[in-house]
Write an enzyme that holds these catalytic residues in place. Structure first.
Site: not given
Length: 213
Positions: A99-101, A119, A149
């Site tokens: 998730v995300c970074t 990301t 993202a």
């Protein structure tokens, strides 16, 4: 089915807890929070800690690997113990997710080379530099790799993955019981929708430099 949620100092809470809330409802799921050492691990604001049940070495072969992001992602990217665990766990996992970074950790471990992935929108170029092909999609499947993202998209990723594993009806049941029916007051949740001046204000800012609470 064992689900391992990686924790590291400075992780973003919802990155971990959002998909945890969804995937932990899989029939027969054993969800384990893992870190370099068992014990409390502080989030990116330092005001909340989740407790790691086990050390990385205690969970070498989970079925699902879940990697959150956060402002301290870059430190974790260069932590040899975390990177080695990711490569070892990925070798036998059924699904490897982020998730995300958190996608940057997977990229740094050499797991996303040539793969489509996503990301946080502020980290697309960093992800590209690690060999992945960033997309603007909210959730991306490429083989067994599932990336989401920014932050809130981890909930969507959890539902997508739950549907793949247990079927659409099971995923819809979890969505219903968690009453996941987003109705935000603003339509500004992506750089394609947000006011241009806000996007430009943050464009060029690294994801880890976002203000924290």
């Amino acid at each position: 089915m064992q689900i391992a949620v990686l924790l590291f100092e400075g992780f973003t809470t919802l990155d971990a807890v959002g998909p945890y809330e969804i995937l932990s409802r899989l029939p027969g799921a054993e969800t384990v929070l893992v870190a370099k050492e068992p014990g409390p691990v502080r989030n990116d604001q330092g005001s909340l800690a989740l407790v790691a049940d086990k050390a990385l070495a205690d969970v070498p072969h989970p079925d699902i690997v879940l990697v959150p992001g956060g402002p301290e992602t870059r430190q974790a990217m260069y932590d040899p113990e975390i990177q080695e665990w990711l490569r070892t766990a990925d070798a036998t996992s059924t699904w490897t997710t982020s998730v995300c970074t958190g996608a940057l950790l997977l990229g740094a471990a050499g797991l996303l080379g040539g793969r489509r992935a996503t990301t946080h929108w502020l980290a697309y170029e960093e992800l590209r530099a690690l060999g992945a092909e960033p997309t603007g999609e909210r959730v991306v499947f490429d083989g067994k790799y599932v990336t989401a993202a920014g932050v809130s998209s981890g909930i969507d990723m959890g539902l997508h993955l739950l549907g793949r594993i247990a079927g659409d009806e099971a995923a819809m049941t979890v969505q219903l019981l968690t009453e996941y029916d987003p109705q935000p007051p603003y339509d500004a949740g992506s750089p394609l929708k947000a006011p241009a001046h806000l996007v430009e204000q943050w464009r060029g800012t690294r994801a880890e430099d976002l203000p924290q609470g």
